[in-house]
Design an enzyme around this catalytic site. Structure first.
Site: not given
Length: 378
Positions: A126, A133, A158, A244, A269, A340, A364
């Site tokens: 598309l 947009s 694409i 979406r 850690r 970190g 999208e």
């Protein structure tokens, strides 16, 4: 959809995909990025698992998953490798959904069966260089000559174009009719006159190809037009909700993988005589990230549930995509901060996931576009 549709999807399928994702996708995600491709054997195995037929009806060899299970499937794949989840997402929705919902039986028999089994990988054309947009601003032209169309133009951004298979794309058949002058077509990617002009170098999701395409006097038989002339824009818009919701699920999956790694790291850690997870600065950061991520996940599943029940879901889908994609970046930032200096190194997965998840706010429909749609729906 029946009332018996599970609130949390088909757990057997989701568990199976989670196992595959953690065993086959996650361990080689960094290597996949280095090579810039998804292995053919992974595509074959995903096909055998029914992943490529997730949105295709069973009568056309699909898995026909309900929207909730499909969202959870994408989340699990994305938790293993964001690039693979993009390939799966673009293939299923919009590509397969367009043919399944708008194609003729002959088109489904010819194109959809191969897509559903993973024998072919689908692409969706598309977007153009000047039409992102603003999807109605297409310049690719399809001129009718007898029982054929002659197509000239280009497409941009694409996915899946380098994989053998089918391309569903859109072109202007009546320049005077605006949005009503756009039509939809399907071709094989080795069609004469069609070519990939560039494979883009990207910030993230490097194993998922993103390509520029060209059409030079491409002759397409009339029976490869999907829907009637002028229905292309309507067909393209019909995929918005599922697409979406899919990106929202991807966002959650990638961010979940980064957060899980950061939590595991924080538990191991030591600094200043204790585990860093016990320091309030670190623990609060992770607690906040986990809370926001769960909110994003629940909003995504809510949108999927609405769609599964046949209720209006566009507003919820836009909210889910907006919130989940932006939350995912914040969660990945928190994960990097928790590691970190090590979080900034490519030796650790959170650096790659941070780059992979960034595009979820763009494709999208950008975050800005989601807000525009939601503003109009107030």
């Amino acid at each position: 959809m029946p009332d018996s549709l599970p609130m949390h999807g088909d757990t057997i399928i989701v568990d199976m995909i989670r196992k595959f994702s953690q065993e086959r996708l996650a361990p080689l995600a960094a290597e996949r990025e280095k090579l810039g491709r998804i292995e053919p054997e992974i595509i074959r195995e995903l096909g055998e698992l029914g992943v490529f037929g997730a949105t295709t009806p069973a009568e056309w060899d699909g898995s026909e998953l309900d929207p909730v299970t499909y969202a959870l499937l994408l989340e699990e794949i994305a938790a293993g490798d964001g690039s693979v989840s993009t390939m799966v997402s673009v293939h299923n929705s919009p590509t397969c959904i367009v043919i399944a919902n708008s194609g003729t039986d002959a088109q489904k028999d010819r194109w959809l069966r191969k897509l559903a089994t993973g024998e072919a990988v689908g692409s969706f054309g598309l977007t153009e260089p000047q039409a992102g947009s603003d999807a109605s601003n297409l310049r690719t032209r399809a001129v009718k000559k007898g029982d054929k169309y002659i197509v000239n133009g280009s497409k941009q951004f694409i996915s899946n174009a380098t994989h053998p298979g089918s391309l569903v794309f859109f072109a202007v058949t009546d320049p005077s009719a605006g949005k009503r002058g756009i039509s939809c077509f399907v071709i094989e990617k080795n069609h004469p006159g069609f070519s990939i002009t560039r494979t883009e170098a990207k910030l993230g999701q490097k194993a998922s190809d993103t390509c520029a395409l060209s059409f030079e006097d491409v002759e397409i038989p009339e029976d490869q037009r999907i829907g009637a002339e002028g229905e292309g824009y309507k067909i393209a818009l019909s995929t918005l909700e599922s697409g979406r919701i899919g990106i929202a699920a991807q966002s959650v999956g990638m961010a979940r993988a980064a957060l899980d790694y950061a939590i595991g790291y924080a538990k191991e850690r030591t600094a200043f005589g204790g585990k860093i997870v016990d320091f309030q600065a670190v623990g609060f950061r992770l607690a906040d990230a986990k809370t926001k991520l769960e909110a994003a996940r629940q909003l995504t599943l809510y949108a999927a549930r609405l769609k599964a029940e046949g209720r209006p879901s566009l507003e919820a889908a836009c909210m889910a995509k907006l919130f989940a994609s932006e939350t995912a970046e914040a969660v990945c930032t928190a994960a990097i901060q928790t590691l970190g200096g090590y979080g900034f190194l490519a030796d650790y997965p959170v650096e790659r996931i941070y780059r992979d998840v960034r595009v979820c706010q763009i494709y999208e429909g950008t975050s800005d576009v989601q807000k525009l749609i939601l503003q109009r729906m107030l």
